[in-house]
Design an enzyme around this catalytic site. Structure first.
Site, short mmCIF file in Angstrom:
data_model
loop_
_atom_site.label_atom_id
_atom_site.label_comp_id
_atom_site.label_asym_id
_atom_site.label_seq_id
_atom_site.Cartn_x
_atom_site.Cartn_y
_atom_site.Cartn_z
N ALA A 11 4.99 3.62 57.23
CA ALA A 11 5.53 2.34 57.72
C ALA A 11 4.87 1.18 56.98
O ALA A 11 4.66 0.11 57.53
CB ALA A 11 5.30 2.22 59.23
N GLY A 12 4.53 1.41 55.72
CA GLY A 12 3.87 0.37 54.93
C GLY A 12 4.88 -0.57 54.28
O GLY A 12 5.92 -0.88 54.86
N ARG A 85 -0.54 2.53 44.04
CA ARG A 85 -1.47 2.30 42.91
C ARG A 85 -2.20 0.97 43.04
O ARG A 85 -1.68 0.02 43.61
CB ARG A 85 -0.67 2.23 41.60
N ILE A 121 9.46 9.31 47.84
CA ILE A 121 9.11 8.16 46.99
C ILE A 121 7.63 8.22 46.59
O ILE A 121 7.22 7.69 45.56
CB ILE A 121 9.42 6.82 47.71
N SER A 122 6.81 8.88 47.40
CA SER A 122 5.35 8.91 47.16
C SER A 122 5.04 9.39 45.75
O SER A 122 5.69 10.32 45.25
CB SER A 122 4.67 9.84 48.17
N HIS A 178 8.91 10.28 36.27
CA HIS A 178 8.64 8.88 36.63
C HIS A 178 7.27 8.51 36.09
O HIS A 178 6.30 8.38 36.82
CB HIS A 178 8.68 8.77 38.16
N1 APR Z 1 1.92 10.50 57.43
C1 APR Z 1 2.62 9.35 57.51
N2 APR Z 1 2.24 8.21 56.92
C2 APR Z 1 1.10 8.21 56.23
C3 APR Z 1 0.31 9.37 56.10
C4 APR Z 1 0.76 10.55 56.74
N3 APR Z 1 0.08 11.70 56.66
N4 APR Z 1 -0.76 9.05 55.34
C5 APR Z 1 -0.65 7.75 55.01
N5 APR Z 1 0.48 7.24 55.54
C6 APR Z 1 0.97 5.86 55.51
C7 APR Z 1 -0.13 4.81 55.41
O1 APR Z 1 -0.83 4.66 56.63
C8 APR Z 1 0.66 3.58 55.00
O2 APR Z 1 1.06 2.80 56.11
O3 APR Z 1 1.78 5.59 54.37
C9 APR Z 1 1.90 4.16 54.30
C10 APR Z 1 2.04 3.73 52.85
O4 APR Z 1 2.29 2.36 52.82
P1 APR Z 1 1.65 1.35 51.73
O5 APR Z 1 0.18 1.60 51.65
O6 APR Z 1 2.10 -0.02 52.08
O7 APR Z 1 2.29 1.88 50.37
P2 APR Z 1 3.75 1.59 49.78
O8 APR Z 1 3.70 0.42 48.87
O9 APR Z 1 4.75 1.62 50.87
O10 APR Z 1 3.90 2.88 48.80
C11 APR Z 1 3.91 4.19 49.31
O11 APR Z 1 5.26 5.01 47.48
O12 APR Z 1 5.85 4.10 45.42
C12 APR Z 1 4.99 4.94 46.10
O13 APR Z 1 3.00 4.81 44.75
C13 APR Z 1 3.57 4.47 45.99
O14 APR Z 1 2.64 6.54 46.77
C14 APR Z 1 2.93 5.20 47.14
C15 APR Z 1 4.05 5.21 48.20
#
Ligand code: APR
Length: 312
Positions: A11-12, A85, A121-122, A178
């Site tokens: 939910a980031g 990143r 997407i990760s 990618h």
């Molecule tokens: N289950 C669910 N959510 C999780 C878990 C998990 N096990 N571990 C971490 N998270 C959540 C984090 O708590 C955070 O809120 O994933 C979210 C990621 O959000 P951001 O840090 O805002 O990252 P974001 O910019 O959304 O990017 C996420 O996508 O493009 C890729 O490289 C980027 O790998 C990254 C991912």
């Protein structure tokens, strides 16, 4: 027909924008899932987004949770769980942190939403989507990675600006992993059918290709974190194609089983997305130079996948 359920795992930054787009486009109800430490944050974001629907007039509901049971039965899952990143990092630098996270997501996904169409997407994307499919044992039609749509969008925008053309008329295709070795397929890049190679000098085109390859890094350097608006728009285009059975031809990371000469690897190729998920993988004609670039890109992806395989 019952409303569709869209589970957003993470939910980031990207998760929030995914939710915003899914609600605005009325694709269904949205569940924003995050880890227990971020549950209140996810709930707050969901509430904020749901209040915005009072103005957009969308009927979709939004909920925030850290309980996988609330995601159960989702039609679509979009996975952004992990860390993004920071300046100076490559996508591959994220593997140690994001691998256990993807495994956790895969195990829960298998238990709670085995029938969902999953868009990962990760990062590092091609290795993370590979691991999610391997760990869940899901069919390749149901697990896809989002990268090609985004890389192609970046390429299209830079072409539009260089040519002073409308973005509506630009057709661009970027394949491969990618990463910095992604493969722009120039024969498929046109301004409404007119090849860009006829419109732009080689040195200008080369500069645009170089900028596209580093497109994500440019934003990381500027913002201190990775992009989220264009990545979210790209994944929503893929989710929409599935939910509305649009049969869109999009570049996406698909599981290759011999296509293009690669086996047991995820990489960006042209795919057709419809109600069956990844319904087709298209093998387009590539020039010798493009084949060579694809080989280099596949080798880079394979190296990260090997790291993932070793740590099982
Ligand atoms: N289950 C669910 N959510 C999780 C878990 C998990 N096990 N571990 C971490 N998270 C959540 C984090 O708590 C955070 O809120 O994933 C979210 C990621 O959000 P951001 O840090 O805002 O990252 P974001 O910019 O959304 O990017 C996420 O996508 O493009 C890729 O490289 C980027 O790998 C990254 C991912």
């Amino acid at each position: 027909m019952a409303k569709k359920k869209i589970g957003l795992i993470g939910a980031g930054n990207i998760g929030g924008e995914l939710a915003n787009l899914a609600l605005t486009k009325q694709l269904g109800d949205v569940v924003l899932f995050d880890i227990p430490a971020k549950e209140k944050f996810a709930k707050g974001k969901a509430l904020d987004l749901e209040q915005a629907t009072a103005l957009s007039g969308s009927d979709g509901k939004a909920t925030g949770t850290s309980n996988w049971a609330d995601v159960a039965g989702a039609d679509v899952l979009i996975v952004t769980a992990g860390i993004p990143r920071k300046p100076g990092q490559s996508r591959d630098d994220l593997v140690a942190t994001n691998l256990p996270i993807i495994r956790d997501v895969a195990d829960n996904m298998k238990k709670h939403c085995p029938d969902a169409f999953v868009i990962v997407i990760s990062n590092p994307l091609d290795a993370m989507v590979y691991e999610l499919k391997r760990r869940t044992g899901a069919k390749r039609e149901k697990v896809v990675g989002m990268a090609g749509v985004l890389d192609s969008a970046r390429f299209a925008l830079f072409l539009a600006r260089a040519l002073d053309a409308s973005i509506k008329d630009v057709r661009a295709m970027v394949l491969g992993g990618h990463g910095d070795d992604m493969v722009p397929v120039l024969s498929a890049c046109t301004i409404n059918g007119v090849p860009v190679r006829e419109l732009l000098a080689k040195d200008k085109l080369d500069a645009i290709i170089a900028r596209t390859r580093k497109g994500g890094g440019e934003i990381v350097e500027l913002m201190g974190t990775s992009a989220y608006y264009a990545p979210a728009s790209s994944a929503i285009a893929m989710a929409e194609a599935y939910l509305l059975d649009q049969k869109r031809l999009l570049p996406g990371a698909a599981y290759l089983d011999g296509e293009y000469g690669y086996k047991d690897l995820y990489m960006g190729v042209p795919i057709v997305i419809g109600a069956g998920g990844v319904e087709k993988i298209l093998e387009v004609k590539l020039s010798d130079e493009e084949k060579e670039m694809l080989k280099k890109s596949a080798d880079s992806v394979q190296k990260v996948v090997d790291v993932v395989k070793k740590s099982t």
